[in-house]
Design a protein around this motif. Structure first.
Motif, PDB file in Angstrom:
ATOM      1  N   PHE A 158       0.843  -1.190   0.000  1.00 14.75           N
ATOM      2  CA  PHE A 158       0.000   0.000   0.000  1.00 14.75           C
ATOM      3  C   PHE A 158       0.879   1.241   0.000  1.00 14.75           C
ATOM      4  O   PHE A 158       1.940   1.279   0.618  1.00 14.75           O
ATOM      5  N   TYR A 176     -11.970  -3.040   0.605  1.00  8.88           N
ATOM      6  CA  TYR A 176     -10.858  -2.446   1.332  1.00  8.88           C
ATOM      7  C   TYR A 176     -11.305  -1.193   2.090  1.00  8.88           C
ATOM      8  O   TYR A 176     -12.353  -0.593   1.789  1.00  8.88           O
ATOM      9  N   THR A 227      -9.111   2.315   3.838  1.00  9.54           N
ATOM     10  CA  THR A 227      -7.824   2.964   4.068  1.00  9.54           C
ATOM     11  C   THR A 227      -7.994   4.063   5.113  1.00  9.54           C
ATOM     12  O   THR A 227      -9.041   4.708   5.184  1.00  9.54           O
ATOM     13  N   GLN A 243       0.104   4.985   7.254  1.00  8.79           N
ATOM     14  CA  GLN A 243      -0.904   4.916   6.193  1.00  8.79           C
ATOM     15  C   GLN A 243      -1.317   3.455   6.056  1.00  8.79           C
ATOM     16  O   GLN A 243      -0.485   2.588   5.747  1.00  8.79           O
ATOM     17  N   ASN A 244      -2.586   3.151   6.294  1.00 11.99           N
ATOM     18  CA  ASN A 244      -3.041   1.772   6.437  1.00 11.99           C
ATOM     19  C   ASN A 244      -4.081   1.381   5.400  1.00 11.99           C
ATOM     20  O   ASN A 244      -4.863   2.229   4.939  1.00 11.99           O
ATOM     21  N   GLN A 245      -4.101   0.101   5.086  1.00 12.79           N
ATOM     22  CA  GLN A 245      -5.168  -0.474   4.269  1.00 12.79           C
ATOM     23  C   GLN A 245      -5.525  -1.852   4.824  1.00 12.79           C
ATOM     24  O   GLN A 245      -4.664  -2.720   4.990  1.00 12.79           O
ATOM     25  N   PHE A 256      -7.943  -5.180   4.017  1.00  8.88           N
ATOM     26  CA  PHE A 256      -8.548  -5.705   2.792  1.00  8.88           C
ATOM     27  C   PHE A 256      -9.034  -7.137   2.974  1.00  8.88           C
ATOM     28  O   PHE A 256      -8.553  -7.881   3.827  1.00  8.88           O
ATOM     29  N   TRP A 300      -3.672  -6.902   6.026  1.00  9.34           N
ATOM     30  CA  TRP A 300      -3.367  -5.525   6.454  1.00  9.34           C
ATOM     31  C   TRP A 300      -2.056  -5.112   5.792  1.00  9.34           C
ATOM     32  O   TRP A 300      -1.066  -5.837   5.834  1.00  9.34           O
TER      33      TRP A 300
END
Length: 817
Positions: A528, A555, A557, A565-567, A569, A604
């Motif tokens: 990501f 997803y 974010t 900075q996260n995602q 899914f 993640w």
């Protein structure tokens, strides 16, 4: 009747008038402006000394000076780098304008007759005091600014008239008209007002409270003159318009620069030391030249004026800064000047409308308060933002903000360019500039996705496509996108679509679902927040194995703790491959070519950049980078409970950073590793980043340039890459060869190797090694540098034939000297 004696009155009157006149003459100063004799532009930091004394002053950044004489007549001597020394006699107090004649100068090697160069002890003391004089090292502070920048060609005196012949082309006529227009107004002008607050060592927030750009009614971006030059010069390297230069106050800078003490005079109770400097003869590092005034009070920089030392640079930048001792606590910058010259190739004589374009910026820092108390809760998650009301200020507001009224040429720029902007609808067309930052070109209610238009790799060959997405004209919260693409080598169509919800742009919170019927590189890791694209990192170029996937992903974010900075899914894909490979664990064939398996994952992925800075522009957060390494991590788990054909956990991580090391050069490194648990096909493992095909290839950073693609496969892996740029050998306009040393190493293991059949591959249990030498920028064409690289493969996996271990590459990079 008493008789009074009035005979003394004339004498008393004469004495009174004489004393008053003497007092008046001594209290009245000489003041005025120092200007360039050719273009009448102010000359900052001119040293003005009373003849026969060591007392004096210097002009400020606007060329203004004021000096209090001890009596008349009085001589003052004026000295400034690049101008002829001038002496002027004054017989009475007055306000005046002094014009200096420009001259070309070159500092030579310092010649010391006896003892140490007198400039060196002063420079050493200034270096010793860097920390206490750096405004961002000691106290919290706040200030406001007014900035102005004008952009346009500077029409010189030699270019004032152009004679057109009967054979002149229409382009020549347009060139003449353009020059005439540029005498009356600039390309455009921008003004900004900001408020900034700061807590050491790096917590900062600057809010653009007012913004005005000629030709645009509602500018969605901001441009501040202070963005183009450093806030201070007390670090080893300073950033000027995105380029790193060795500071004249870097540690042991006297080993790199020639320093020459030109003046020393008293101002109030302090001594001013005026020192000229430039790189030592034969140097090729990124250096500066200019002058600085060191104040004996803490040996701080009071004034500094620098320009790039490389005369062949396609872009020349001159910056000036003036500082004061504020609140009896801290030296602090109060004024900035910036002059950026973009040189143009003028080999086609009259075909060019001008020799160069330049940009001039000026910033005044006001309302400085040092030692104020802040709570970190007062700081948002961006460092710079454009206030929503910034472009709605009145004319009276701008008049009150300016230190001096706009010139006629500047006023004309607003008048002319604003009218042109309305006629050409520049506000709408400015959206194209936004595409450079966001990757979307708006066309009515939809936008074209630039990254979907064209691509290339060995498997698909040339890939052409079209991607569209609804934009804010339909909804600022929900957008729908879709794309289709065709590969001319694999002769297949690919397509997909998605639905995205923007929950908070300010905090980078969004969610969505997407459908794909496409290809993915075998064993690729989809981190990501990928790094910014550049050709030297385009490893997809040599992909020759890809898997077909069809399915969906959901997803979300978000940003956490400012720097994460996260995602999150969840995906479900049907995945297959068409190359020769069979997965047969325990001799039981599970997969063969073109057979699909179900890959269902929950996971993640995040990027962490400690103290990463952000600018809020074009209605989104744009990273300004961080001085610390970046960390990327991706974790994914597949399980039969979710509907996956395999049970596994896969984690991958990467750390990378580029930084300058004084006396060594620019060092870049990347370390990456990962592991996959469970019994799965090769698609779920790691393929070594091999980039060697045959003959000369394109050099790819952080990759193995002597390893073939897919040559090595690892279930658990670790690799590291080092790139040391030790600088240019020499610099000319068309060549600036830079030597770089590169090395790479990899290690990996693979359990149950016999379960994977049909495809030839190796493993890296013994360690893979290669090193090489790059010679970048052998040829420079405008801003593109072309060079070569040679690499050698050694260690346990070296080939028996020595010649087979060599790899050769072309190098290509963007050059801005």
């Amino acid at each position: 009747m008493k008789i009074r004696n009035y005979s003394c009155i004339p004498k008393l009157l004469f004495l009174t008038v004489s004393l008053f006149t003497a007092h008046f003459g001594m209290s009245q100063s000489i003041s005025g402006y120092v200007l360039d004799s050719l273009d009448n532009k102010p000359i900052p930091f001119v040293n003005i000394i009373i003849d026969g004394t060591n007392h004096g002053t210097s002009s400020d950044i606007d060329g203004f000076f004021e000096i209090l004489p001890s009596g008349y007549p009085m001589k003052i001597k004026l000295h400034s780098l690049g101008y002829t020394d001038t002496t002027i006699t004054f017989s009475f107090p007055q306000t005046t304008t002094i014009k200096l004649l420009e001259k070309s100068i070159t500092l030579g090697e310092a010649v010391v007759v006896a003892g140490e160069n007198p400039a060196i002890p002063i420079i050493k003391k200034a270096i010793e005091n860097r920390k206490i004089n750096d405004p961002e090292k000691n106290y919290p502070f706040t200030y406001s600014t007014y900035s102005k920048m004008v952009f346009g060609p500077e029409i010189g005196h030699s270019q004032a008239n152009i004679i057109l012949s009967d054979t002149s082309s229409a382009f020549d006529s347009a060139s003449y008209a353009f020059r005439e227009a540029m005498k009356k107004h600039y390309f455009f002008i921008t003004e900004t007002v900001t408020e900034r607050k700061f807590i050491p060592p790096s917590t900062s927030f600057e809010n653009v409270t007012a913004n005005r750009v000629s030709g645009l009614e509602n500018p969605a971006f901001t441009m501040i003159a202070t963005e183009f030059q450093p806030f201070s010069y007390y670090s080893d390297y300073v950033d000027i318009i995105g380029l790193k230069y060795l500071s004249p106050l870097a540690r042991n800078s006297y080993n790199n620069y020639v320093f020459e003490l030109k003046d020393a005079f008293r101002e109030n109770n302090d001594t001013m030391y005026v020192i000229h400097f430039q790189p030592k003869k034969g140097s090729s590092f990124n250096g500066l030249k200019g002058s600085l005034t060191i104040n004996s009070h803490f040996y701080a920089i009071q004034n500094i004026q620098v320009t790039q030392a490389n005369p062949t640079s396609t872009m020349q930048v001159t910056v000036e800064q003036m500082s004061q001792f504020i609140d009896n606590k801290q030296w602090f910058p109060i004024q900035f000047n910036t002059h950026i010259v973009f040189k143009m190739d003028n080999t086609s004589s009259s075909a060019m409308a001008f020799d160069f374009i330049d940009a001039k910026g000026k910033t005044y820092i006001r309302n400085i308060k040092v030692g104020v108390e802040f709570s970190k809760k007062e700081f948002p998650n961006v460092d710079l933002q454009l206030d929503s009301e910034a472009n709605k200020q009145t004319s009276d507001f701008w008049t009150n903000q300016r230190k001096e009224p706009l010139s006629n040429k500047e006023e004309n720029t607003y008048t002319v360019v604003d009218s042109i902007g309305k006629e050409l609808k520049l506000d709408q067309k400015m959206k194209l500039a936004e595409a450079v930052v966001t990757g979307f070109v708006p066309i009515g209610p939809v936008s074209i996705e630039l990254n979907k238009l064209i691509d290339y790799n060995l498997y698909q060959g040339l890939r052409l496509g079209l991607g569209v997405r609804t934009n804010d004209k339909i909804s600022k919260v929900v957008s729908v996108g879709g794309y289709a693409a065709y590969g001319f080598n694999d002769v297949h169509w690919k397509y997909g679509g998605d639905l995205k919800f923007v929950i908070s742009r300010k905090n980078d919170i969004s969610a969505g679902v997407k459908y794909l019927n496409d290809l993915t590189p075998t064993a690729a890791v989809d981190y990501f927040k990928k790094e910014t694209f550049n050709l030297r990192s385009y490893s997809n170029l040599y992909i020759n194995k890809m898997d077909k996937i069809e399915g969906f992903e959901v997803y979300a974010t978000f940003r956490a703790l400012r720097d994460f900075q996260n995602q999150l899914f969840f995906n479900s894909y049907s995945q297959s491959y068409n190359y020769n490979y069979t997965y047969a664990p325990k001799n039981d064939t599970v997969l063969t070519s073109n057979n699909a398996f179900k890959r269902v994952e929950v996971g993640w992925s995040f990027r962490f950049g400690l103290k990463e800075k952000y600018m809020r522009n074009f209605n989104q957060n744009i990273s300004l980078g961080t001085k610390y390494p970046y960390l990327w991590v991706r974790f994914a788990a597949g399980n039969e409970v979710f509907g996956s054909d395999f049970n596994y956990e896969k984690i991958d991580a990467r750390v990378s950073k580029k930084f300058l090391i004084k006396g060594l050069g620019k060092l870049g490194f990347q370390v990456q590793g990962g592991t996959t648990t469970g019994e799965v096909p090769l698609n779920m493992f790691h393929f070594g980043n091999g980039m060697r095909i045959s003959g000369f290839n394109l050099y790819i950073e952080n990759a193995f340039n002597t390893m073939a693609p897919n040559e090595f496969v690892s279930q658990t892996y670790l690799s590291g890459f080092l790139h040391l740029n030790i600088g240019a050998i020499y610099k000319t306009q068309y060549s600036a060869p830079e030597i770089s040393l590169v090395t790479a190493a990899g290690w990996g293991t693979l359990d149950h190797k016999s379960d994977h059949r049909g495809m030839e591959f190796s493993t890296m249990e013994k360690g893979y090694y290669e090193s090489g030498l790059l010679l970048d920028n052998i040829i420079i064409l405008n801003t593109s540098g072309i060079g070569v690289g040679a690499f050698y493969r050694y260690g346990p996996y070296a080939f028996p034939n020595v010649a087979d271990n060599f790899g050769f590459s072309f190098t290509f990079m963007y050059v801005l000297q």
